[in-house]
Design a protein around this motif. Structure first.
Motif, PDB file in Angstrom:
ATOM      1  N   GLY A  28       0.788  -1.229   0.000  1.00  0.00           N
ATOM      2  CA  GLY A  28       0.000   0.000   0.000  1.00  0.00           C
ATOM      3  C   GLY A  28       0.815   1.272   0.000  1.00  0.00           C
ATOM      4  N   ILE A  29       2.130   1.164  -0.089  1.00  0.00           N
ATOM      5  CA  ILE A  29       3.000   2.337   0.055  1.00  0.00           C
ATOM      6  C   ILE A  29       2.999   3.173  -1.227  1.00  0.00           C
ATOM      7  CG2 ILE A  29       5.377   3.106   0.446  1.00  0.00           C
ATOM      8  CD1 ILE A  29       5.749   0.352   1.935  1.00  0.00           C
ATOM      9  N   ILE A  30       2.860   4.484  -1.093  1.00  0.00           N
ATOM     10  CA  ILE A  30       3.006   5.455  -2.183  1.00  0.00           C
ATOM     11  C   ILE A  30       4.033   6.490  -1.760  1.00  0.00           C
ATOM     12  CG2 ILE A  30       1.857   7.245  -3.543  1.00  0.00           C
ATOM     13  CD1 ILE A  30      -0.753   5.728  -3.303  1.00  0.00           C
ATOM     14  N   PRO A  31       5.053   6.721  -2.596  1.00  0.00           N
ATOM     15  CA  PRO A  31       5.381   6.069  -3.860  1.00  0.00           C
ATOM     16  C   PRO A  31       5.949   4.664  -3.637  1.00  0.00           C
ATOM     17  CG  PRO A  31       7.095   7.641  -3.297  1.00  0.00           C
ATOM     18  CD  PRO A  31       6.001   7.829  -2.284  1.00  0.00           C
ATOM     19  N   ALA A  32       5.744   3.800  -4.639  1.00  0.00           N
ATOM     20  CA  ALA A  32       6.194   2.412  -4.524  1.00  0.00           C
ATOM     21  C   ALA A  32       7.704   2.352  -4.325  1.00  0.00           C
ATOM     22  CB  ALA A  32       5.802   1.637  -5.780  1.00  0.00           C
ATOM     23  N   PRO A  33       8.178   1.550  -3.373  1.00  0.00           N
ATOM     24  CA  PRO A  33       9.618   1.460  -3.091  1.00  0.00           C
ATOM     25  C   PRO A  33      10.390   0.717  -4.180  1.00  0.00           C
ATOM     26  CG  PRO A  33       8.297   0.782  -1.193  1.00  0.00           C
ATOM     27  CD  PRO A  33       7.380   0.835  -2.379  1.00  0.00           C
ATOM     28  N   LYS A 507       6.808   0.731 -11.735  1.00  0.00           N
ATOM     29  CA  LYS A 507       5.534   1.443 -11.860  1.00  0.00           C
ATOM     30  C   LYS A 507       4.477   0.523 -12.482  1.00  0.00           C
ATOM     31  CE  LYS A 507       5.270   5.642 -13.221  1.00  0.00           C
ATOM     32  NZ  LYS A 507       5.374   6.771 -14.173  1.00  0.00           N
ATOM     33  N   ASN A 508       3.272   0.591 -11.918  1.00  0.00           N
ATOM     34  CA  ASN A 508       2.175  -0.233 -12.407  1.00  0.00           C
ATOM     35  C   ASN A 508       0.882   0.493 -12.065  1.00  0.00           C
ATOM     36  OD1 ASN A 508      -0.054  -2.197 -12.278  1.00  0.00           O
ATOM     37  ND2 ASN A 508       1.528  -3.724 -12.692  1.00  0.00           N
ATOM     38  N   PHE A 509       0.213   1.031 -13.077  1.00  0.00           N
ATOM     39  CA  PHE A 509      -0.953   1.870 -12.805  1.00  0.00           C
ATOM     40  C   PHE A 509      -2.086   1.081 -12.164  1.00  0.00           C
ATOM     41  CE2 PHE A 509      -4.912   4.091 -14.031  1.00  0.00           C
ATOM     42  CZ  PHE A 509      -4.674   5.284 -13.373  1.00  0.00           C
ATOM     43  N   LYS A 510      -2.255  -0.154 -12.556  1.00  0.00           N
ATOM     44  CA  LYS A 510      -3.328  -0.961 -11.963  1.00  0.00           C
ATOM     45  C   LYS A 510      -3.087  -1.162 -10.470  1.00  0.00           C
ATOM     46  CE  LYS A 510      -5.722  -5.407 -12.529  1.00  0.00           C
ATOM     47  NZ  LYS A 510      -7.078  -4.850 -12.780  1.00  0.00           N
ATOM     48  N   ASP A 511      -1.857  -1.507 -10.102  1.00  0.00           N
ATOM     49  CA  ASP A 511      -1.520  -1.662  -8.689  1.00  0.00           C
ATOM     50  C   ASP A 511      -1.685  -0.334  -7.957  1.00  0.00           C
ATOM     51  OD1 ASP A 511      -0.195  -2.837  -6.275  1.00  0.00           O
ATOM     52  OD2 ASP A 511       1.377  -1.419  -6.829  1.00  0.00           O
ATOM     53  N   PHE A 512      -1.232   0.756  -8.584  1.00  0.00           N
ATOM     54  CA  PHE A 512      -1.335   2.087  -7.979  1.00  0.00           C
ATOM     55  C   PHE A 512      -2.790   2.480  -7.754  1.00  0.00           C
ATOM     56  CE2 PHE A 512      -2.053   6.636  -8.859  1.00  0.00           C
ATOM     57  CZ  PHE A 512      -1.352   7.213  -7.806  1.00  0.00           C
ATOM     58  N   SER A 513      -3.606   2.402  -8.800  1.00  0.00           N
ATOM     59  CA  SER A 513      -4.955   2.973  -8.751  1.00  0.00           C
ATOM     60  C   SER A 513      -5.981   2.054  -8.100  1.00  0.00           C
ATOM     61  CB  SER A 513      -5.417   3.335 -10.162  1.00  0.00           C
ATOM     62  OG  SER A 513      -5.455   2.188 -11.000  1.00  0.00           O
ATOM     63  N   GLU A 514      -5.798   0.721  -8.222  1.00  0.00           N
ATOM     64  CA  GLU A 514      -6.813  -0.198  -7.734  1.00  0.00           C
ATOM     65  C   GLU A 514      -6.465  -0.838  -6.393  1.00  0.00           C
ATOM     66  OE1 GLU A 514      -8.060  -3.012 -10.663  1.00  0.00           O
ATOM     67  OE2 GLU A 514      -8.137  -1.526 -12.273  1.00  0.00           O
ATOM     68  N   LEU A 517      -4.148   3.089  -3.988  1.00  0.00           N
ATOM     69  CA  LEU A 517      -4.801   4.394  -3.890  1.00  0.00           C
ATOM     70  C   LEU A 517      -6.077   4.392  -3.043  1.00  0.00           C
ATOM     71  CD1 LEU A 517      -4.595   7.330  -4.793  1.00  0.00           C
ATOM     72  CD2 LEU A 517      -5.866   6.720  -6.869  1.00  0.00           C
ATOM     73  N   PRO A 518      -6.946   3.370  -3.102  1.00  0.00           N
ATOM     74  CA  PRO A 518      -8.203   3.445  -2.337  1.00  0.00           C
ATOM     75  C   PRO A 518      -8.030   3.738  -0.851  1.00  0.00           C
ATOM     76  CG  PRO A 518      -8.346   1.680  -3.948  1.00  0.00           C
ATOM     77  CD  PRO A 518      -6.917   2.170  -3.990  1.00  0.00           C
ATOM     78  N   ASN A 519      -7.000   3.171  -0.199  1.00  0.00           N
ATOM     79  CA  ASN A 519      -6.800   3.447   1.228  1.00  0.00           C
ATOM     80  C   ASN A 519      -6.278   4.854   1.471  1.00  0.00           C
ATOM     81  OD1 ASN A 519      -7.760   1.016   2.097  1.00  0.00           O
ATOM     82  ND2 ASN A 519      -5.783   0.152   2.669  1.00  0.00           N
ATOM     83  N   PRO A 555     -15.215  -0.244  -5.573  1.00  0.00           N
ATOM     84  CA  PRO A 555     -15.111   1.144  -5.116  1.00  0.00           C
ATOM     85  C   PRO A 555     -13.670   1.648  -5.231  1.00  0.00           C
ATOM     86  CG  PRO A 555     -16.293  -0.208  -3.521  1.00  0.00           C
ATOM     87  CD  PRO A 555     -15.654  -1.149  -4.505  1.00  0.00           C
ATOM     88  N   PRO A 556     -13.445   2.883  -5.703  1.00  0.00           N
ATOM     89  CA  PRO A 556     -12.094   3.436  -5.805  1.00  0.00           C
ATOM     90  C   PRO A 556     -11.599   4.029  -4.492  1.00  0.00           C
ATOM     91  CG  PRO A 556     -13.659   5.025  -6.642  1.00  0.00           C
ATOM     92  CD  PRO A 556     -14.462   3.807  -6.240  1.00  0.00           C
ATOM     93  N   VAL A 557     -12.493   4.141  -3.507  1.00  0.00           N
ATOM     94  CA  VAL A 557     -12.157   4.659  -2.178  1.00  0.00           C
ATOM     95  C   VAL A 557     -12.627   3.619  -1.167  1.00  0.00           C
ATOM     96  CG1 VAL A 557     -12.471   6.534  -0.516  1.00  0.00           C
ATOM     97  CG2 VAL A 557     -12.521   7.022  -2.979  1.00  0.00           C
ATOM     98  N   THR A 558     -11.735   3.168  -0.303  1.00  0.00           N
ATOM     99  CA  THR A 558     -12.117   2.176   0.696  1.00  0.00           C
ATOM    100  C   THR A 558     -13.264   2.707   1.545  1.00  0.00           C
ATOM    101  OG1 THR A 558      -9.852   1.335   0.753  1.00  0.00           O
ATOM    102  CG2 THR A 558     -11.283   0.766   2.601  1.00  0.00           C
ATOM    103  N   GLY A 559     -14.341   1.942   1.627  1.00  0.00           N
ATOM    104  CA  GLY A 559     -15.508   2.355   2.407  1.00  0.00           C
ATOM    105  C   GLY A 559     -16.569   3.075   1.608  1.00  0.00           C
ATOM    106  N   ALA A 560     -16.267   3.439   0.356  1.00  0.00           N
ATOM    107  CA  ALA A 560     -17.252   4.127  -0.486  1.00  0.00           C
ATOM    108  C   ALA A 560     -18.260   3.132  -1.045  1.00  0.00           C
ATOM    109  CB  ALA A 560     -16.551   4.862  -1.620  1.00  0.00           C
ATOM    110  N   LYS A 561     -19.393   3.655  -1.529  1.00  0.00           N
ATOM    111  CA  LYS A 561     -20.430   2.829  -2.127  1.00  0.00           C
ATOM    112  C   LYS A 561     -20.672   3.261  -3.570  1.00  0.00           C
ATOM    113  CE  LYS A 561     -22.818   1.829   2.222  1.00  0.00           C
ATOM    114  NZ  LYS A 561     -24.104   1.915   2.972  1.00  0.00           N
ATOM    115  N   ILE A 562     -21.092   2.295  -4.392  1.00  0.00           N
ATOM    116  CA  ILE A 562     -21.417   2.547  -5.793  1.00  0.00           C
ATOM    117  C   ILE A 562     -22.929   2.397  -5.954  1.00  0.00           C
ATOM    118  CG2 ILE A 562     -21.054   1.843  -8.190  1.00  0.00           C
ATOM    119  CD1 ILE A 562     -18.452   0.457  -7.200  1.00  0.00           C
ATOM    120  N   TYR A 563     -23.567   3.392  -6.546  1.00  0.00           N
ATOM    121  CA  TYR A 563     -24.986   3.322  -6.853  1.00  0.00           C
ATOM    122  C   TYR A 563     -25.158   3.368  -8.364  1.00  0.00           C
ATOM    123  CZ  TYR A 563     -25.576   4.348  -1.888  1.00  0.00           C
ATOM    124  OH  TYR A 563     -25.520   4.300  -0.516  1.00  0.00           O
ATOM    125  N   TYR A 564     -26.262   2.735  -8.851  1.00  0.00           N
ATOM    126  CA  TYR A 564     -26.419   2.675 -10.299  1.00  0.00           C
ATOM    127  C   TYR A 564     -27.884   2.784 -10.702  1.00  0.00           C
ATOM    128  CZ  TYR A 564     -28.088  -2.181 -10.031  1.00  0.00           C
ATOM    129  OH  TYR A 564     -28.812  -3.310  -9.768  1.00  0.00           O
TER     130      TYR A 564
END
Length: 766
Positions: A28-33, A507-514, A517-519, A555-564
């Motif tokens: 979960g570290i940003i920036p990735a070591p 660098k890996n955008f999927k690891d970064f963003s999914e 980043l959410p935490n 969810p892109p943010v931990t604890g967030a909800k998606i409505y549709y």
């Protein structure tokens, strides 16, 4: 209280050990070591833990002790490291740093101890990584995963800029900005202190700079070319930093291993100074005023001895306040009109046998550089300082794309990459302009920022050594509040930190963003920051062609909800919450539209995404038997607000042929509209995407069906659409209008199975 807030701020996010580490290679570290090696077990951080340091008064050590006390509820005194390490200790030491690059650290967590081996700034960065591993639940105990981390930065210069001239931000907010930088391992704070719209630094010898230059009477409403004539808000903007406040900020940053680089603009962007001291301009009787709109002023400093004496006095006081090796002197967007008309400037050009006005700018910059060099300082300038010949020891900050930096590196000059085209202008929109708050224009989504690489392939290995680092810029023409700065900064700042720190191979955008980043976003949400909430992972605006729609979102943010919704109405928290993957079957000649929104625990919302899938036959081709490439067009003069305001002439006046959508030759005519007509060749059945990027409005029709609606008066904005087409020729119509002086038009096509590219004349016929 404020100290406590700041210490909470740098806590970032607690990642804990509950999550499956197999899916989280960087913990979960940003920036990735650089290197993360996980081992089994955990270290228990508690009130009984001992904090041992080689130097108890080291500022990084003090920082950690304050954090543990104020944010982790752990009152752990710092003790001198005697060399005997007992279990349940955090050890901060310079032992074990052999072979570490500058600013590097080694963090080792075992079930018995935590050890950070580092020197100088490296110790501080190791502490920041440790803080990210401490759960942010304010418990008196915490479990830390056992791990071995070796880490160091890719670049030595890792910068963020803040423009406080267009809008002023107080010291407390500047410190908050610096805290975020420190938490994500930035080390240069570029402080843009003077410009046309405000002078923000106290200079004792020239009090009028703040008495007059720090005040503007009003500010243009909206984007500066939205209204003709421009309208103003009649609201004064004031503010400057006293020298004591400057010293306070500089020390505050230094305690976090951040160097403050001040910028004093010259020879352009000088209206606030000229309004204060008109004799510094070539036309002192003109009646200079602090500028109330944006853009480029033609009024610049006159390169007289009086001006150089003034600037040397100013820079002398600046150097007394800022210990930075670098002083940024701007050098950008300095029109030469006044110099061309000035008898004094023309004599100066002849006297020093300069080639032209660009040579005069080079003379100006080199004279300032020589002065600063005598004081042991070096200059940074925007890439315009290359014009007329680069000052001998100057470092170039390349903002107009990468070419300025490439040219400077080839001349063996140091470079800091900061191109707007690389997603590093954080005042650019993060999504479609229609869904974003007012911006200057441009498009810099998170993925674009993350994917930037500051080392151009055009450079050889020796030349690449001149790329010192990278910087992102926060210009504030259209950012008047602290909340909006946070919204524009976050989460793109996290992406920039990884560009600046993390090895390219890691660098890996999927690891970064999914994954990571959410935490971090959840921590921002919990602690009251404004930020742009990403859309649901797996959801994006799209139009497809098929019989089923399968939806799998997170969810892109931990604890967030998606409505549709699937009924065509905008989703909100009163609609159905998304919990499981879904598949929709689409009957023949029908479609499904899924709209989604993310709502965070504190009520922040993402933009709405729309995913559509059609089960319809592609449009059949029309009859076309010619082979004439290019489109017919008709130019229609006048001022318009919409593409609905003008029509094609009935007499067939659209007889001219164009093989491109270049509208620059028409801009000299003032306001105008243009209609392109013809045919587009489609080489295979499928679903085709189209988009336009335009300033101002544009609409695109295929077989008389509206595909792209980018209409209305606006700065550069991109809109897209799609349509299913059979192989053959289809009628093509593009309508565009321009208001003002900043028009542009580009058209793009996405062919099935291929990346999006500009629509070229090879597919267009008349």
């Amino acid at each position: 209280m404020y100290k406590k807030i700041i210490l909470l701020l740098v806590a970032c996010v607690g990642l804990g050990t509950a999550r499956a580490q197999d899916n989280n290679p960087n913990l979960g570290i940003i920036p990735a070591p650089v290197s993360v090696k996980k081992t089994s077990g955990a270290f228990t951080l508690s009130q009984e833990t001992t904090l041992l340091a080689d130097s108890v008064d080291n500022k990084a050590v003090i920082f950690l002790a304050d954090y543990l006390k104020n944010s982790a509820m752990l009152h752990i005194p710092v003790k001198q490291n005697s060399g005997t390490i007992a279990n349940n200790s955090i050890v901060l030491t310079s032992v074990g740093t052999d072979g570490l690059p500058a600013e590097g650290y080694r963090l080792t967590i075992t079930s018995g101890n935590v050890t950070i081996a580092a020197r100088g700034a490296g110790m501080f960065y190791g502490i920041q990584t440790l803080i990210q591993l401490i759960p942010a639940n304010k418990s008196a105990t915490a479990k830390l995963p056992c791990v071995q981390i070796e880490d160091y930065p890719r670049f030595g210069y890792r910068g963020l800029m803040l423009d406080v001239c267009r809008h002023f931000f107080n010291v407390q907010f500047v410190k908050k900005y610096i805290d975020l930088m420190a938490a994500y391992k930035f080390n240069r704070f570029h402080w843009h202190l003077t410009d046309d719209q405000g002078w923000r630094i106290e200079i004792k010898k020239y009090p009028k700079l703040t008495e007059i230059g720090s005040h503007r009477t009003s500010t243009v409403i909206g984007n500066y070319h939205d209204r003709t004539p421009q309208q103003y808000d009649d609201t004064p903007v004031d503010g400057y930093y006293t020298q004591d406040e400057i010293r306070d900020v500089v020390k505050y940053a230094a305690d976090r291993y951040i160097t403050v680089v001040p910028e004093i603009e010259m020879p352009g962007h000088a209206m606030a100074a000229l309004a204060s001291y008109p004799e510094l301009g070539c036309e002192p009787d003109l009646g200079y005023q602090v500028q109330t709109t944006w853009g480029i002023s033609k009024n610049v400093y006159c390169p007289s001895d009086k001006t150089f004496a003034f600037l040397e006095d100013v820079l002398t006081e600046v150097m007394e306040l800022f210990p930075s090796k670098y002083i940024h002197i701007g050098g950008d967007e300095a029109p030469k009109d006044v110099w061309k008309q000035s008898e004094f400037c023309q004599k100066l050009i002849k006297k020093y046998k300069l080639k032209d006005e660009e040579g005069l700018q080079s003379y100006f910059i080199q004279r300032i550089e020589k002065f600063l060099n005598t004081k042991g300082r070096s200059i940074i300038g925007w890439d315009e300082i290359l014009e007329g010949g680069l000052a001998p020891n100057a470092t170039v900050m390349s903002w107009r794309g990468e070419q300025g930096g490439i040219n400077a590196a080839k001349q063996n000059h140091d470079v800091i990459m900061t191109p707007g085209s690389g997603g590093l202008y954080l005042d650019h929109a993060q999504g479609k302009l229609s869904t974003e708050p007012l911006t200057i224009g441009g498009f810099a989504p998170l993925e674009k920022t993350y994917s930037y690489d500051p080392t151009p392939e055009e450079l050889n290995n020796d030349q690449k050594k001149h790329i010192l680092g990278v910087q992102a810029n926060m210009w504030t023409e259209y950012i008047a509040t602290e909340n909006k700065i946070e919204y524009m900064l976050l989460p793109r700042m996290f992406a920039v930190s990884e560009v600046a720190w993390t090895p390219l191979a890691n660098k890996n955008f999927k690891d970064f963003s999914e994954v990571r980043l959410p935490n971090h976003l959840a921590w921002l949400d919990k602690n009251g920051f404004d930020y742009r909430v990403p859309t649901a992972i797996g959801a994006k605006d799209s139009v497809g062609f098929g019989t089923t729609m399968t939806v799998n979102l997170k969810p892109p943010v931990t604890g967030a909800k998606i409505y549709y919704t699937i009924d065509g109405y905008t989703p909100r928290e009163t609609d159905i919450e998304y919990t499981l993957p879904k598949t929709y079957n689409v009957p023949v000649d029908q479609y499904r539209e899924l709209q989604t929104i993310v709502i965070t625990p504190t009520g922040k919302r993402s933009v709405v995404t729309r995913m559509m899938i059609y089960n319809k036959k592609p449009l059949p081709p029309v009859v076309y038997q010619g082979n004439n490439q290019g489109l017919r067009y008709e130019l229609i003069p006048g001022e318009y607000n919409s593409t609905n305001d003008f029509k094609q002439s009935a007499d067939g006046a659209d007889s001219l042929i164009s093989k491109s959508f270049n509208i620059n030759p028409f801009r000299k005519n003032g306001g105008f509209a243009i209609i392109y007509n013809g045919y587009i060749r489609i080489d295979s059945d499928g679903f085709y995407g189209f988009s336009t990027s335009s300033d101002d409005g544009s609409t695109l029709l295929i077989d008389n069906q509206l595909v792209v609606d980018n209409d209305g008066k606006h700065p550069i904005s991109a809109k897209s659409g799609g349509i299913a087409l059979q192989k053959g020729y289809h009628k093509f119509t593009l309508k565009y209008f321009n208001v003002g002086t900043t028009g542009s038009l580009k058209v793009f096509i996405t062919i099935p199975g291929k990346p999006t590219g500009e629509l070229g004349s090879d597919l267009l016929y008349n």
